[in-house]
Design an enzyme around this catalytic site. Structure first.
Site, mmCIF file in Angstrom:
data_model
loop_
_atom_site.group_PDB
_atom_site.id
_atom_site.type_symbol
_atom_site.label_atom_id
_atom_site.label_comp_id
_atom_site.label_asym_id
_atom_site.label_seq_id
_atom_site.Cartn_x
_atom_site.Cartn_y
_atom_site.Cartn_z
ATOM 1 C CG LEU A 30 6.929 55.512 -31.488
ATOM 2 C CD1 LEU A 30 7.092 57.032 -31.512
ATOM 3 C CD2 LEU A 30 6.658 55.036 -30.076
ATOM 4 C CG ASP A 31 0.805 51.657 -32.082
ATOM 5 O OD1 ASP A 31 1.478 50.734 -32.556
ATOM 6 O OD2 ASP A 31 0.172 51.582 -31.009
ATOM 7 C CE LYS A 32 -2.302 56.948 -40.271
ATOM 8 N NZ LYS A 32 -3.409 56.560 -41.183
ATOM 9 N NE ARG A 65 -3.729 52.054 -29.342
ATOM 10 C CZ ARG A 65 -3.869 51.793 -30.641
ATOM 11 N NH1 ARG A 65 -2.798 51.554 -31.390
ATOM 12 N NH2 ARG A 65 -5.070 51.785 -31.182
#
Length: 316
Positions: free
Chosen positions: A136-138, A235
């Site tokens: 997962l992205d930060k 996104r």
């Protein structure tokens, strides 16, 4: 760490295949690349003789495997608190908070989820990426799957690549969507800014499905399911459709406010410093029992707060 010595007779049905291909079917708990490496390292014998991955088998041979597992990661364990949504002998699902980096990298050698996992279970150092199956992205919160054994990790990675793991997200996007849809648009590295991704004809296949949960005056709450798992996929796809996620500094563009928005909503939107994206549900077959595992987790407080502000504005 040396595991139990394994010995099997190669079935006649695999006659004519390469040794590494046949072993991948005989020992599905290990990846073909790992089996090939063990053959090259001399940890596999065929009828008590050394062998090569490309050797063609005839069927009936005795293959002996010494599955010696070396440390796969060098990151240091750190006592980082983990919010575990599920754990058993084979796997765990952690609820990652926004702001926590998953893997160590340039500028983030410590303080990552991987460091915390190694402290929680030191034997994870023997697994690729400490057992982490996906990422997962930060600044994305939510559920992340980890295999605790080599066989479980291999099975889960294979299931992910074969699109047998369902990943569901909640997101808040700019603009008012009229209905759900699917986005089938390949994603690749941005041609100018190499830190970003973009929809590109020569990119890798990427498919995102979404449906509308709630509409507000200038925003929409959606539920998203990934069919593929490209970097920044949700996104990038929502920005491509001109409905970037709230708070997305990379793909979001200018802050969008409904006309006559209250000071509370304006402040909430301006102070929401991350993309409004939460991995809310994972559904997959358990790598050992085969039973369906369905893990769900509500969004964190910051996401819930901005959602409530949008609801209050819509009804004011």
């Amino acid at each position: 760490m040396a595991q139990k010595l394994l010995q099997k007779a190669i079935p006649e049905s695999l006659s004519g295949q390469r040794l590494d291909q046949a072993m991948a079917q005989m020992f599905p708990e290990y990846s073909r690349s790992r089996l090939k490496a063990w053959i090259l390292d001399g940890q596999v014998t065929l009828d008590a003789r050394t062998c090569r991955p490309r050797d063609v088998i005839t069927g009936g041979e005795k293959v002996m495997l010494n599955p010696k597992v070396e440390d796969q990661v060098t990151s240091e364990p750190e006592p980082i608190a983990l919010d575990l949504a599920w754990e058993d002998d084979d796997l765990l699902v952690v609820n990652k908070p926004a702001g926590l980096v998953v893997h160590p990298g340039a500028g983030n050698l410590r303080g990552t989820l991987m460091n915390g996992l190694l402290h929680h279970m030191p034997s994870l150092k023997e697994l690729p990426r400490a057992g982490i199956v996906h990422r997962l992205d930060k600044d994305t919160s939510g559920l992340l799957l980890v295999g605790k054994t080599l066989s479980a990790h291999t099975a889960l990675v294979r299931a992910l690549s074969e699109r047998e793991i369902s990943r569901h997200y909640l997101a808040l996007c700019n603009g008012v969507l009229t209905g759900g849809a699917s986005i089938d648009a390949p994603i690749g590295r941005h041609p100018v800014d190499r830190r970003k991704m973009s929809v590109r004809e020569e990119g890798k296949a990427a498919v995102t499905h979404y449906r509308v949960l709630e509409r507000f005056r200038a925003h929409t709450s959606i539920r998203v399911e990934l069919e593929t798992g490209r970097t920044h996929q949700i996104r990038v796809h929502m920005a491509y459709r001109r409905h970037p996620l709230i708070g997305d500094a990379t793909y979001g563009g200018r802050l969008q406010l409904p006309g006559g928005a209250s000071e509370g909503l304006v402040l909430a939107l301006r102070e929401f410093r991350r993309q409004a994206l939460h991995a809310t549900r994972l559904v997959f077959a358990h790598p050992t029992t085969g039973k369906q595992v369905d893990v769900q987790y509500d969004p964190p407080e910051d996401y819930a707060d901005i959602l409530n502000c949008l609801r209050e504005d819509a009804t004011a």
